[in-house]
Write an enzyme that holds these catalytic residues in place. Structure first.
Site, PDB file in Angstrom:
ATOM      1  N   ARG A  17       0.856  -1.182   0.000  1.00 40.06           N
ATOM      2  CA  ARG A  17       0.000   0.000   0.000  1.00 40.06           C
ATOM      3  C   ARG A  17       0.894   1.234   0.000  1.00 40.06           C
ATOM      4  NH1 ARG A  17      -2.267  -3.591   3.882  1.00 40.06           N
ATOM      5  NH2 ARG A  17      -4.374  -4.292   3.344  1.00 40.06           N
TER       6      ARG A  17
ATOM      7  N   HIS B  80      -3.023   2.848  -6.357  1.00 45.34           N
ATOM      8  CA  HIS B  80      -3.394   1.662  -5.580  1.00 45.34           C
ATOM      9  C   HIS B  80      -3.485   0.419  -6.459  1.00 45.34           C
ATOM     10  CE1 HIS B  80      -4.849  -0.363  -2.000  1.00 45.34           C
ATOM     11  NE2 HIS B  80      -5.840  -0.888  -2.707  1.00 45.34           N
TER      12      HIS B  80
ATOM     13  N   ARG C  23      -0.737  -2.288  -6.319  1.00 51.93           N
ATOM     14  CA  ARG C  23      -0.899  -3.387  -5.357  1.00 51.93           C
ATOM     15  C   ARG C  23      -1.684  -4.534  -6.002  1.00 51.93           C
ATOM     16  NH1 ARG C  23      -1.339  -4.968   0.033  1.00 51.93           N
ATOM     17  NH2 ARG C  23      -3.396  -5.626   0.763  1.00 51.93           N
TER      18      ARG C  23
ATOM     19  N   HIS D 117      -3.704  -9.633   4.018  1.00 56.59           N
ATOM     20  CA  HIS D 117      -5.159  -9.746   4.099  1.00 56.59           C
ATOM     21  C   HIS D 117      -5.547 -10.650   5.272  1.00 56.59           C
ATOM     22  CE1 HIS D 117      -5.813  -8.748  -0.427  1.00 56.59           C
ATOM     23  NE2 HIS D 117      -5.958  -7.685   0.329  1.00 56.59           N
TER      24      HIS D 117
ATOM     25  N   TYR E 125      -7.706 -12.231  -6.484  1.00 62.49           N
ATOM     26  CA  TYR E 125      -6.511 -12.403  -7.298  1.00 62.49           C
ATOM     27  C   TYR E 125      -6.365 -13.841  -7.795  1.00 62.49           C
ATOM     28  CZ  TYR E 125      -6.024  -7.985  -5.029  1.00 62.49           C
ATOM     29  OH  TYR E 125      -6.282  -6.727  -4.585  1.00 62.49           O
TER      30      TYR E 125
END
Length: 390
Positions: A215, A334, A337, A360, A369
């Site tokens: 981030r 962003h 990422r 996460h 993803y």
């Protein structure tokens, strides 16, 4: 502990309500009656902390018996308390990260207090809530969802504390947002093109954010001591945030956000060289400081901070120019990422691998993803056909 079980301690007691929240109660030294807390808590330890503040007030002779207070604050009449007063007390009693507290305060001041502030809790109706929600600007669905969710939470706390019988915030799905924007991750050539178009030495920042899925706040708060000597690992321990004109340094977004991220080998030599020539000196020196030659005093309060953070507005201005060179004007900072996690998924990362790399705490977040990599199935099938005749 059952829903109605009570936990005894030297001062006061707690019990779990049917809602799952925890209520604190104590015996008043003035009127000898048992008083419940004016709000309920998510965790027992938060209720314990609240009881400790009551006990301290008694010892320091600052305690005021609730039964002696004006009727509006009497437990039996709290439903007549204006929403703004109840919300202020609710927020003050919550154990929150400073960033979250500032966000809630901002939502209250900007959205909820103007609409409901003077209204007694018991007079807030479903129709009033729905009318307010309908009037919210349609072009900011995320902000609207956050505002509604906070309203529902505060009124839900009033129900848990038996101030209200029912929660008037009952609009199904209003506190949730769906991803309305499809993110197309950058390809490796596009990532390289964007990095090459950035001012020196911030091209490496783009590559590190992209390949390591950092981030922005995590990236610009990296310090020398957070990078291994060989450039093989970056340790994410803090993040930078700029809110209400003030710089904040704190822990990552979640507990899972505190993590060690392996740097792809092709980036390691550049990172080591960058530390030698471009990063601020000392173990607390920023890896990607602002271009200011002299570090400024940092108001964040973090003892190791030497100032000179690269502001997001500056980086974004450079990034907008650089992304045009790759013909990716749709790409946001962003999204770097998102690119990194998609690349990891294509490289064969499992769901637990992605969760660890991204920081996460939710399987659903990482699952995005895995779906992005699912298109490899056709490629795998084609390679299988190559085995025919061998």
């Amino acid at each position: 502990m059952s829903r109605t079980a009570q936990k005894r301690r030297p001062f006061g007691s707690t019990r779990k309500l049917p809602s799952g929240r925890v209520q604190a109660r104590y015996a008043c030294p003035t009127c000898k009656a048992t008083h419940p807390g004016h709000i309920t808590f998510e965790r027992a330890k938060d209720a314990d902390a609240w009881l400790a503040t009551v006990r301290a007030a008694i010892v320091q002779e600052r305690y005021a018996c609730p039964a002696k207070q004006p009727a509006a604050t009497d437990p039996d009449d709290r439903a007549a308390q204006p929403f703004a007063e109840y919300a202020d007390a609710w927020l003050a009693a919550r154990t929150l990260r400073e960033r979250t507290r500032l966000l809630y305060r901002s939502i209250l001041d900007r959205e909820l207090v103007p609409a409901f502030g003077a209204t007694p809790l018991e007079q807030i109706t479903r129709a009033q809530v729905r009318q307010w929600h309908t009037a919210l600007p349609a072009d900011r669905p995320t902000g609207n969802a956050h505002a509604y969710a906070l309203l529902r939470t505060i009124l839900g706390a009033a129900v848990d504390a038996e101030v209200l019988d029912t929660n008037p915030a009952t609009i199904k799905g209003a506190g949730q947002t769906k991803r309305s924007r499809h993110v197309e991750p950058a390809t490796v050539p596009e990532l390289d093109t964007i990095a090459a178009a950035m001012p020196e030495p911030y091209g490496l920042a783009v590559l590190l954010a992209g390949w390591c899925a950092l981030r922005y706040g995590e990236l610009v708060e990296l310090r020398r001591r957070d990078v291994s000597n060989d450039g093989a690992v970056v340790r994410v321990r803090r993040t930078m945030n700029y809110r209400d004109g003030r710089l904040w340094i704190g822990p990552p977004k979640s507990v899972a956000g505190t993590r060690d991220v392996s740097v792809p080998p092709h980036l390691q030599p550049a990172l080591v060289q960058h530390l030698e020539k471009r990063a601020q000196p000392g173990k607390d020196g920023l890896v990607f400081p602002s271009r200011r030659s002299v570090p400024v005093a940092c108001p964040c309060g973090y003892s190791g901070c030497v100032g000179g953070h690269l502001m997001a507005t500056t980086f974004h201005r450079w990034f907008v120019t650089a992304r045009a060179a790759a013909d990716r004007t749709d790409l946001r900072v962003h999204d770097l990422r998102h690119t990194g996690l998609t690349l990891a998924a294509h490289a064969g990362a499992t769901l637990p691998d992605l969760m660890k790399r991204a920081g996460h705490s939710s399987v659903d977040a990482a699952q995005v993803y895995m779906h992005a990599a699912s298109g490899r199935d056709a490629e795998i099938a084609a390679r299988m056909s190559q085995l025919v005749g061998q």
